[in-house]
Scaffold this active site. Structure first.
Site, PDB file in Angstrom:
ATOM      1  N   HIS A  68       0.845  -1.208   0.000  1.00  0.00           N
ATOM      2  CA  HIS A  68       0.000   0.000   0.000  1.00  0.00           C
ATOM      3  C   HIS A  68       0.883   1.261   0.000  1.00  0.00           C
ATOM      4  CE1 HIS A  68      -3.443   2.535   1.519  1.00  0.00           C
ATOM      5  NE2 HIS A  68      -2.441   3.183   2.070  1.00  0.00           N
ATOM      6  N   GLU A  69       1.887   1.264   0.870  1.00  0.00           N
ATOM      7  CA  GLU A  69       2.751   2.455   0.961  1.00  0.00           C
ATOM      8  C   GLU A  69       3.564   2.645  -0.319  1.00  0.00           C
ATOM      9  OE1 GLU A  69       2.192   4.479   3.258  1.00  0.00           O
ATOM     10  OE2 GLU A  69       0.986   3.120   4.487  1.00  0.00           O
TER      11      GLU A  69
END
Ligand SMILES: [Zn+2]
Length: 191
Positions: A68-69
């Site tokens: 996600h990051e």
């Protein structure tokens, strides 16, 4: 920061083994000793995971959050957001007025600024796009793509259905819906 070879660091390095150049980036991974359940990535390839997140999630969910990051970086979310943050940041302005420029800030200075500022500033749309990126990130590496949904459920169990570890995030049910229900936007090739 958890020192190299410490228990936290060894676990993180094991989780991200082989992902130093994921998706064409040059990534370095370290653990912040901080009880909050959080992580972030920066355009220079800095990926930081809080020890609180490692405590809260099994390996596959940690990897999903990292995906996600990385999605924020890859989809250029953090760059735009961080830039506008930096331009209004007092520490940045002090560095600039001392004769420096943004390129002169060390990565630890940038990390310190980012640590305070950037991660809560993504739009909800960016968050949902980063979630979808993470699912594809896992799938392409033969990891369980459902781990992204489970990581959100872990946040939900810990923090309720609100914004999760960051108040600017969409609600956790909204994030799960986004992953489970294909929509035209989801199929736009952004992930
Ligand atoms: Zn995010």
């Amino acid at each position: 920061m958890a020192p190299p070879g410490s228990k936290y660091d060894a676990r993180l390095q094991r989780i991200v083994r082989g992902l130093e150049n994921a998706d064409g980036l040059s990534l370095n991974y370290k653990v912040y000793l901080d009880k909050s359940v959080n992580a972030f990535a920066m355009p220079d390839g800095t990926v930081r995971v809080h020890s609180g997140l490692l405590d809260a999630m099994p390996d596959d969910q940690v990897l999903a959050v990292i995906g996600h990051e990385i999605g924020h970086v890859k989809l250029k979310h953090s760059y735009n957001q961080m830039r506008s943050q930096l331009l209004t940041n007092a520490a940045f302005q002090a560095a600039a007025s001392a004769g420096g420029d943004i390129g002169a800030l060390t990565s630890s200075q940038l990390g310190g600024l980012a640590y305070k500022a950037i991660n809560a500033r993504f739009s909800q749309q960016d968050e949902l796009a980063a979630d979808r990126y993470a699912v594809e990130f896992l799938r392409q590496r033969n990891k369980d793509p459902e781990a992204m949904t489970r990581s959100i459920q872990t946040l939900q169990a810990k923090y309720g259905s609100g914004g999760g570890f960051l108040s600017s995030h969409p609600s956790n049910p909204q994030r799960i819906d986004n992953l489970e229900k294909p929509s035209p936007e989801n199929n736009s090739g952004k992930v």
